[in-house]
Design an enzyme around this catalytic site. Structure first.
Site, PDB file in Angstrom:
ATOM      1  N   HIS A 172       0.860  -1.195   0.000  1.00 25.50           N
ATOM      2  CA  HIS A 172       0.000   0.000   0.000  1.00 25.50           C
ATOM      3  C   HIS A 172       0.890   1.237   0.000  1.00 25.50           C
ATOM      4  CE1 HIS A 172      -3.348  -2.654   1.814  1.00 25.50           C
ATOM      5  NE2 HIS A 172      -3.550  -2.500   0.515  1.00 25.50           N
ATOM      6  N   GLU A 175       1.848   3.800   3.029  1.00 26.47           N
ATOM      7  CA  GLU A 175       2.357   3.248   4.290  1.00 26.47           C
ATOM      8  C   GLU A 175       3.883   3.289   4.296  1.00 26.47           C
ATOM      9  OE1 GLU A 175       0.345  -0.559   4.497  1.00 26.47           O
ATOM     10  OE2 GLU A 175      -1.627   0.396   4.392  1.00 26.47           O
ATOM     11  N   ARG A 230      -3.195   4.899  -2.073  1.00 22.68           N
ATOM     12  CA  ARG A 230      -3.074   3.541  -1.491  1.00 22.68           C
ATOM     13  C   ARG A 230      -2.810   2.456  -2.538  1.00 22.68           C
ATOM     14  NH1 ARG A 230      -5.393   0.019   2.611  1.00 22.68           N
ATOM     15  NH2 ARG A 230      -6.499  -1.757   1.701  1.00 22.68           N
ATOM     16  N   HIS A 300       2.749  -3.709   6.865  1.00 20.08           N
ATOM     17  CA  HIS A 300       1.784  -2.632   6.611  1.00 20.08           C
ATOM     18  C   HIS A 300       1.859  -1.604   7.743  1.00 20.08           C
ATOM     19  CE1 HIS A 300      -0.866  -4.806   3.549  1.00 20.08           C
ATOM     20  NE2 HIS A 300      -0.039  -5.749   3.949  1.00 20.08           N
ATOM     21  N   GLU A 374       1.077  -4.807  11.207  1.00 20.10           N
ATOM     22  CA  GLU A 374       0.681  -3.399  11.096  1.00 20.10           C
ATOM     23  C   GLU A 374       1.569  -2.622  12.063  1.00 20.10           C
ATOM     24  OE1 GLU A 374      -1.556  -1.966   9.151  1.00 20.10           O
ATOM     25  OE2 GLU A 374      -2.828  -3.608   8.435  1.00 20.10           O
TER      26      GLU A 374
END
Length: 423
Positions: A172, A175, A230, A300, A374
């Site tokens: 993405h 990020e 994104r 991510h 994440e």
């Protein structure tokens, strides 16, 4: 300029791009927020799609300066609880893109900065040149706009028939802490092999494939045009909207609940599984190496979570208990060492359904240790994590990678291959 100073300077009369935190309390308010988040040139940060907005759940929404007054008036009119998370987005973006050095060897802080795609390609070439016996570059394929997809193979011990792990970053585009981690991991591995015992044990028993930028077109676009982008940058024939969510484009319950067949959506699944050159190139490589790759990480941000399959269904994975134990241990050690809280669990159970993800697809290919991290933070800065936070964010993820890799080695090593203890 310090982060605090930038945030304070946003409080003058000039209108800046902002990020708002909004909490709807009724279904009517949920509908208002869904409506606001799909127009006025806003960009949802959390959750990723209006579909996931619910009562009593925080929404993080990027609002450009020219829509700020309209959006704020709408929220006030409908008595929607909201606060300004970031009052001067431009200042934070400028801080993220400021860079004094593009040469890894001329700056000790190279890995504590964000780098453009061109800088990362330069870093890849330099890393291979500086480490000719241990690092190889692999061209996996090309992006939609014909940029190369380069992975690095770290092979620090030449024993035959070694297993491997894979780490990909930057699927993405917005990020940015994700590619920063891939660079950090490579540098740490090359610098501390034979010095750090845990790392040495891992690299003696596993090669590592690292893909620093899964989505080069999107990543470059966030540096040149739209920091909030994104998806990738492919054009379909059926719509004027650009881009596919590459993490909805894999063949794992593809385009079911949690993805969208609408090309303008942030979670557009594409025309068919692996329709995008980026996801197809990665899938082809992983398919052809699935017998040697035992461990998969995809990196991510943001929200501080350690996730594992499944995200495409609420069913549990066959080795759910093993995956849960590994993620739990990693989260506990991050908390102990860095005082940071990471949630952990199966993706669909922990956040929401997200079909077509690389982690689930990899798992179904037989790579039974598959994780989505994440990274920082939990919403204070979101995608605009200041460079001063890179070190801690990467060290937290590094600790989790090392713990999980060691546990995977314990589970998969044949007893005869175990190193005898020193006597």
């Amino acid at each position: 300029m310090s982060v605090d100073k930038i945030l304070r300077t946003g409080q003058c009369t000039t209108t800046h791009d902002q990020v708002l935190s909004i909490t709807p309390h009724t279904q009517e308010q949920v509908d208002i927020v869904k409506n606001v988040s799909s127009q006025y040139e806003t960009a949802l940060w959390q959750p990723v799609s209006p579909h996931h907005i619910q009562e009593q759940t925080q929404v993080h929404l990027f609002v450009p300066a020219n829509s700020s007054e309209t959006v704020t008036n709408l929220l006030q009119k409908h008595k929607l609880t909201h606060k300004v998370l970031l009052n001067n987005v431009e200042g934070l973006v400028e801080m993220q893109t400021r860079n004094d050095s593009t040469d890894p060897r001329s700056s000790s802080t190279f890995y504590e900065r964000y780098h453009s795609l061109e800088d990362i390609y330069h870093w890849i070439n330099r890393t291979v040149q500086d480490n000719p016996t241990t690092v190889k570059v692999i061209l996996l394929g090309s992006s939609y706009e014909k940029r190369p997809l380069y992975a690095l193979k770290l092979s620090l011990d030449n024993r035959p028939n070694k297993k491997a792990m894979w780490i990909d970053c930057g699927i993405h585009a917005r990020e940015w802490i994700s590619p920063a981690f891939c660079l950090w991991f490579v540098q740490y591995s090359l610098s501390f092999y034979r010095q750090n015992q845990d790392l040495t044990h891992i690299l003696d028993n596993m090669d590592v494939y690292v893909l620093p930028v899964f989505n080069p077109d999107g990543y470059r676009y966030t540096w040149t045009t739209n920091r909030m982008w994104r998806k990738n940058r492919s054009y379909g024939t059926s719509s004027n909207c650009v881009g596919v969510d590459l993490n909805r484009n894999f063949d794992a319950n593809w385009c079911t609940e949690g993805a969208s067949d609408e090309p303008c959506s942030e979670i557009y699944c594409g025309a068919f599984p692996e329709s995008e050159p980026e996801s197809q190139a990665v899938a082809n490589f992983l398919r052809s190496h699935k017998d040697s790759i035992q461990l998969y990480f995809t990196i991510h941000s943001y929200s501080q979570m350690l996730l594992f399959p499944y995200s495409c269904t609420k069913e549990e994975a066959d080795n759910h208990r093993d995956l849960l134990e590994m993620a739990k241990e990693a989260a506990q050690k991050i908390r102990r060492h860095y005082r940071s809280v990471y949630k952990y669990g199966a993706g669909a159970q922990t956040i929401y359904l997200a079909p077509g993800g690389s982690d689930d697809w990899v798992y179904n290919q037989g790579i039974k240790y598959s994780f989505t991290f994440e990274l920082q933070d939990r919403g204070r800065y979101g995608f605009l994590l200041p460079p001063s936070h890179i070190s801690k964010a990467c060290n937290e993820a590094l600790l989790a990678v090392k713990i999980i890799a060691q546990r995977v080695l314990e589970k998969t090593e044949a007893p005869t291959n175990r190193t005898a203890p020193d006597i």
